[in-house]
Design a protein around this motif. Structure first.
Motif, PDB file in Angstrom:
ATOM      1  N   ALA A 166     -28.135 -65.759  37.335  1.00  0.00           N
ATOM      2  CA  ALA A 166     -29.166 -66.611  36.744  1.00  0.00           C
ATOM      3  C   ALA A 166     -30.525 -65.905  36.785  1.00  0.00           C
ATOM      4  O   ALA A 166     -31.292 -65.961  35.818  1.00  0.00           O
ATOM      5  N   LEU A 167     -30.799 -65.235  37.880  1.00  0.00           N
ATOM      6  CA  LEU A 167     -32.057 -64.499  38.015  1.00  0.00           C
ATOM      7  C   LEU A 167     -32.152 -63.385  36.983  1.00  0.00           C
ATOM      8  O   LEU A 167     -33.191 -63.186  36.358  1.00  0.00           O
ATOM      9  N   MET A 168     -31.068 -62.664  36.790  1.00  0.00           N
ATOM     10  CA  MET A 168     -31.061 -61.568  35.815  1.00  0.00           C
ATOM     11  C   MET A 168     -31.296 -62.078  34.398  1.00  0.00           C
ATOM     12  O   MET A 168     -31.905 -61.403  33.580  1.00  0.00           O
ATOM     13  N   LYS A 169     -30.824 -63.273  34.106  1.00  0.00           N
ATOM     14  CA  LYS A 169     -31.045 -63.867  32.785  1.00  0.00           C
ATOM     15  C   LYS A 169     -32.480 -64.368  32.639  1.00  0.00           C
ATOM     16  O   LYS A 169     -33.066 -64.292  31.568  1.00  0.00           O
ATOM     17  N   ALA A 170     -33.061 -64.864  33.720  1.00  0.00           N
ATOM     18  CA  ALA A 170     -34.369 -65.507  33.669  1.00  0.00           C
ATOM     19  C   ALA A 170     -35.532 -64.518  33.730  1.00  0.00           C
ATOM     20  O   ALA A 170     -36.597 -64.786  33.182  1.00  0.00           O
TER      21      ALA A 170
ATOM     22  N   GLY B 258     -32.004 -58.034  33.438  1.00  0.00           N
ATOM     23  CA  GLY B 258     -30.674 -58.135  32.867  1.00  0.00           C
ATOM     24  C   GLY B 258     -30.269 -56.936  32.035  1.00  0.00           C
ATOM     25  O   GLY B 258     -29.236 -56.951  31.382  1.00  0.00           O
ATOM     26  N   GLY B 259     -31.076 -55.888  32.023  1.00  0.00           N
ATOM     27  CA  GLY B 259     -30.726 -54.685  31.286  1.00  0.00           C
ATOM     28  C   GLY B 259     -31.355 -54.588  29.910  1.00  0.00           C
ATOM     29  O   GLY B 259     -31.118 -53.630  29.188  1.00  0.00           O
ATOM     30  N   SER B 260     -32.159 -55.560  29.519  1.00  0.00           N
ATOM     31  CA  SER B 260     -32.826 -55.509  28.224  1.00  0.00           C
ATOM     32  C   SER B 260     -33.806 -54.338  28.201  1.00  0.00           C
ATOM     33  O   SER B 260     -34.414 -53.998  29.211  1.00  0.00           O
ATOM     34  N   THR B 261     -33.948 -53.751  27.037  1.00  0.00           N
ATOM     35  CA  THR B 261     -34.932 -52.679  26.867  1.00  0.00           C
ATOM     36  C   THR B 261     -35.889 -53.002  25.732  1.00  0.00           C
ATOM     37  O   THR B 261     -36.495 -52.108  25.148  1.00  0.00           O
TER      38      THR B 261
END
Length: 137
Positions: free
Chosen positions: A11-15, A20-23
């Motif tokens: 949930a933390l990685m999404k928030a 979450g790995g987005s660039t």
């Protein structure tokens, strides 16, 4: 407990932007805003360390930063870097009073008679917005 921890981390990685790995540039800018907010309002929050690492990675690898990173890598090191930065910014020895001290001390450092101290290096890195490593070596 383990399952809860795993779900919480997902949930933390999404928030949190960039975790979450987005660039994306938008997530990068959001991460900068979030870290600024955290530093100002909750400076011991562990997210600061995680975000700092992700921001550093983004800035090291993203195409938008390639020219800056290349220029930074090509800067001379130590006193030569200071000389080059002074030239680039059109500075005289007396312009470094806040970071190093009087004109005489700056002259001694530029001539190799004295060395930059840790305090000088930190202050110069802040002034020129470069890593402290630029002035070492």
């Amino acid at each position: 407990m383990i399952a809860e921890a795993i779900e919480a981390s997902k949930a933390l990685m999404k928030a949190v932007p960039l975790l979450g790995g987005s660039t994306s540039t938008a997530d990068y800018k959001s991460a900068l805003e979030l870290i600024d907010y955290l530093i100002e309002h909750d400076d011991e929050n562990p997210l600061i360390e995680f975000l700092s690492a992700k921001i550093e990675s983004y800035e090291r690898l993203h195409a938008d930063f390639v020219p800056f990173n290349t220029a930074l890598e090509n800067l001379p090191r130590g006193v030569e870097a200071l000389r080059q930065l002074m030239k680039d910014y059109g500075l005289k020895q007396s312009d470094l009073r806040e970071e190093i001290g009087g004109k005489s001390l700056v002259s001694q450092i530029l001539s190799g008679k004295r060395s930059l101290t840790v305090e000088h290096i930190r202050a110069l890195a802040v002034r020129f917005n470069v890593p402290t490593s630029v002035f070492i070596g």
